[in-house]
Design an enzyme around this catalytic site. Structure first.
Site, PDB file in Angstrom:
ATOM      1  N   ASP A 128       9.963   3.506 -14.160  1.00 42.42           N
ATOM      2  CA  ASP A 128       9.597   2.145 -13.736  1.00 42.42           C
ATOM      3  C   ASP A 128       8.209   2.112 -13.102  1.00 42.42           C
ATOM      4  OD1 ASP A 128      12.325   1.528 -14.396  1.00 42.42           O
ATOM      5  OD2 ASP A 128      12.904   2.169 -12.390  1.00 42.42           O
ATOM      6  N   GLU A 138      14.410  -7.988 -16.488  1.00 37.68           N
ATOM      7  CA  GLU A 138      14.241  -7.370 -15.168  1.00 37.68           C
ATOM      8  C   GLU A 138      12.784  -6.974 -14.995  1.00 37.68           C
ATOM      9  OE1 GLU A 138      16.586  -3.779 -15.079  1.00 37.68           O
ATOM     10  OE2 GLU A 138      16.029  -3.247 -17.110  1.00 37.68           O
TER      11      GLU A 138
END
Length: 546
Positions: free
Chosen positions: A71, A227
Site C-alpha cells: 500500500d 478503497e
C-alpha cells in the site's frame, strides 16, 4: 435478361465465396497470431524474474522495491521523494527517501508502540497500520493511517527524519481504513477514507490541524472493493485515485469532479491486461520538477509480499494515462522495464539496509518489533557490539515478546547471524534463534531441556527435528528462494560448513504480510535466560550498490 441476371448472380456468388474464403484465411491468420500470443504470454508469465530495480544504465526493472512495502504512498517535496507503507502489527511505520524515484533508503520510523493492552500480548496480528497517506502541508510532513481495531491516527514532523510527534488519536472508531487528508486552496481541510471490507469512499470535513473530524462524512462513491483513496486537485478538478477489485486481481480507478463531494466521473486507468503483473493498483501519482508524472503501485507476489512497481504516466484530456495500453482497449497496462525518471543529478544505486553489526546506539531502521517491545528485556550495550535478549515467558513463538524482524528482499537471498550464549545464561525451557515468519512460522535455534541443549527446528510449535548442540557459539542461516517458494534453515559452528536441519519448505503470505526474518528469545517455563546476536548479514539478488 434471364441469362444476364443469372450471370450477375453467379458473379455475386463468386465474389461472396471469395470473400468468405478470404475471411476464413484472415480469421485463421489472426487465430494463429492470437494462439502464438497466448502461448508466448503463457510461457513468458512462467519465466523466472532474474533482476529488479535500477539496472545502472538509465533503465529500471519492476519491481523497483522487491520487498513487502505494501500500500505505498509517495510524495515529492522539492527534488526529493518520500514513501510510507503499511506495516500492520510490526512497529513502527518506516519512511523511505529517494532522489530519483527508483533508489530508496530508510530514514525514519514514526512510532515505537501502540498504547493498548492487546499490543502487550501479541493479539493484534493483521491489525496495526493499514494503507497510510503521507502529505506535505504548512511546512510539515503529515502521515495519517487507520488501524482496524483502534481507529484513525495522525502524526507530523517538520523534518521527515524526525522527531515525529506522538500519535494523535483522531477518531476512536473501529473498521475504518485507508485515510487520506486534503487541504484545499480555500483553507478547508478534508479526509477521505473507506470502510473495512473495502468501500464505500467517504469524505469528512477535517480541522486544518488534522486533529479532529468535523462531521460524520458523506459517501461520494461506491464501487467493487473500493478503497485506498488518494486525493489530488489539478486544473479545477478534484481527483480520487482508488484501487478496486481486490488485492490480487484489482485495477486502478480514477474519479474526477469539479466538487469534492461529486458527482464523480469514473475511468479505469490501469489493469493487468496481457501482462504477468497481477493486481497493479493502490499507490500514488507523483510529479517531478521536470514536469514528468509517474505512478507507484503494488503487486502481490507470493510469498514475498506486496512489492512496489513504478509506471510511466501522462495526462490526456484531463485523465491520467498510466503504463502502456498494449491490448488497445483504452486501459493502461503495467510495464516491466522502462527508462528512469529524468533527474538533474547523479544518483547512486541504493536499497534499504539489511545488514547489522549491532555496534550503534540505536537499532537499524530496517528492524521492526513484532507488536510492542519490552525495552527492559533487550539491549545494545549489555554486550559490546551485540544485541542481547533476556528470555521472557511465552507459551510459544507467536506470543513471544521482543521478536525483532525485518522484511525479506529480492527473489533469492541468504541471511546469516551469529548467536552466542554461556552455560550460566541458558536455562530449561529457553528457545532462541532465527525465525522465518509468514502464515506459518518456522524457527531454527537452540533450546534447553533437562539441562541439555539442542539445535532444533520448529514449525508452529511442533519440533520437527533436533540434534545435540555443541559449544556456546552457533551460526544460523535462512536461504530464501521466493521464485520457487523454497526456504531452508541451516546451522554451522565455524561460519563455513553449514548443515541443513530439516527439508526445504514453502512459505505463505499471511496476516497481510509477506515473509520476514526474525531474531527471537523466549522461555516456555519462566522468565529466565539470555542470548546475544552479532553480525547479521543478509545478501540478496538486488542491484549492486555503487
Amino acid at each position: 435478361m434471364g441469362k444476364e441476371r443469372t450471370k450477375k448472380h453467379e458473379n455475386v456468388c463468386f465474389l461472396l465465396s471469395l470473400s468468405i474464403v478470404y475471411l476464413k484465411i484472415y480469421a485463421m491468420k489472426h487465430l494463429f497470431v492470437c494462439l502464438c500470443c497466448f502461448v508466448f504470454l503463457n510461457v513468458y508469465s512462467q519465466m523466472p524474474l532474474k533482476t529488479w530495480g535500477d539496472q545502472g544504465n538509465g533503465t529500471y526493472v519492476n519491481p523497483i522495491l522487491n520487498a513487502d512495502y505494501s500500500d505505498p504512498d509517495v510524495i515529492r517535496v522539492g527534488d526529493s521523494y518520500y514513501m510510507v507503507a503499511s506495516d500492520f502489527h510490526f512497529l513502527g511505520m518506516q519512511i523511505l527517501k529517494s532522489e530519483d524515484m527508483v533508489n530508496w533508503k530508510l530514514i525514519a520510523q514514526l512510532y515505537d508502540k501502540f498504547d493498548f493492552p492487546e499490543w502487550e500480548n501479541n493479539t493484534r496480528y493483521a491489525g496495526g497500520s493499514w494503507a497510510p497517506a503521507i502529505r506535505y502541508h504548512d511546512g510539515k510532513f503529515w502521515v495519517f493511517f487507520c488501524t482496524p481495531h483502534e481507529g484513525l491516527f495522525m502524526t507530523n514532523a517538520e523534518n521527515p527524519e524526525g522527531p515525529w510527534a506522538p500519535l494523535t488519536h483522531v477518531a476512536k472508531v473501529p473498521k475504518w481504513e485507508d485515510p487520506c487528508p486534503f487541504w484545499d486552496e480555500d483553507g478547508n481541510a478534508y479526509l477521505g477514507r473507506s470502510i473495512h471490507g473495502a468501500g464505500p469512499i467517504i469524505i469528512h470535513r477535517m480541522s486544518p490541524d488534522g486533529t479532529k473530524l468535523l462531521d460524520e462524512g458523506r459517501t461520494v462513491y461506491t464501487g467493487p472493493v473500493a478503497e485506498g483513496t488518494k486525493i489530488h486537485k489539478r486544473d479545477g478538478y478534484y481527483y480520487m485515485s482508488i484501487p478496486e477489485g481486490g488485492v490480487e486481481i484489482g485495477w486502478q480507478t480514477i474519479l474526477r469532479s469539479k466538487n469534492i463531494y461529486g458527482p464523480y466521473e469514473k475511468k479505469v486507468v490501469l489493469e493487468q491486461g496481457m501482462t504477468r503483473i497481477n493486481g497493479p493498483h493502490q499507490g500514488a501519482m507523483v510529479d517531478t520538477p521536470e514536469g514528468e508524472w509517474w505512478f507507484y503501485h503494488f503487486q502481490q507476489y507470493n510469498p514475498l509480499g506486496r512489492v512496489v512497481h513504478l509506471q510511466p504516466m501522462h495526462w490526456k484530456d484531463g485523465w491520467p494515462v498510466i503504463g502502456v495500453d498494449m491490448d488497445m482497449n483504452g486501459i493502461g497496462e503495467p510495464v516491466e522495464t522502462w527508462r528512469k525518471p529524468v533527474v538533474k543529478k547523479k544518483v547512486s544505486i541504493e536499497l534499504p539496509a539489511t545488514n547489522d553489526t549491532f555496534e550503534g546506539k540505536e537499532l537499524g531502521l530496517q528492524w521492526q518489533f513484532n507488536h510492542n517491545p519490552v525495552d527492559e528485556a533487550w539491549s545494545l550495550t549489555e554486550s559490546k557490539g551485540m544485541i542481547t535478549f533476556h528470555a521472557l515467558k511465552a507459551d510459544n513463538f507467536k506470543v513471544a515478546r521482543n521478536t525483532l524482524t525485518q522484511k525479506t528482499m529480492g527473489y533469492t537471498g541468504t541471511a546469516t547471524v551469529k548467536m552466542i550464549w554461556s552455560s550460566k545464561d541458558m536455562t530449561d525451557g529457553q528457545r532462541c534463534g532465527l525465525a522465518c515468519m509468514g502464515k506459518q512460522n518456522w524457527t531454527l535455534g537452540v533450546m534447553q531441556e533437562a539441562g541439555k541443549r539442542y539445535v532444533y527446528m520448529e514449525k508452529d510449535n511442533e519440533v520437527i527435528q533436533k540434534v545435540p548442540a555443541k559449544g556456546s557459539v552457533i551460526y544460523l542461516r535462512m536461504e530464501a528462494d521466493a521464485t520457487n517458494n523454497a526456504y531452508q534453515l541451516l546451522y554451522s559452528y565455524n561460519a563455513k560448513d553449514f548443515v541443513a536441519l530439516g527439508d526445504k519448505f514453502p512459505m505463505q503470505f499471511g496476516n497481510w504480510k509477506g515473509v520476514r526474518i526474525g531474531l527471537y528469545c523466549y522461555n516456555i517455563n519462566k522468565e529466565a535466560g539470555r542470548v546475544s546476536f552479532d553480525d547479521f548479514v543478509y545478501v540478496h539478488d538486488g542491484p549492486i550498490k555503487e
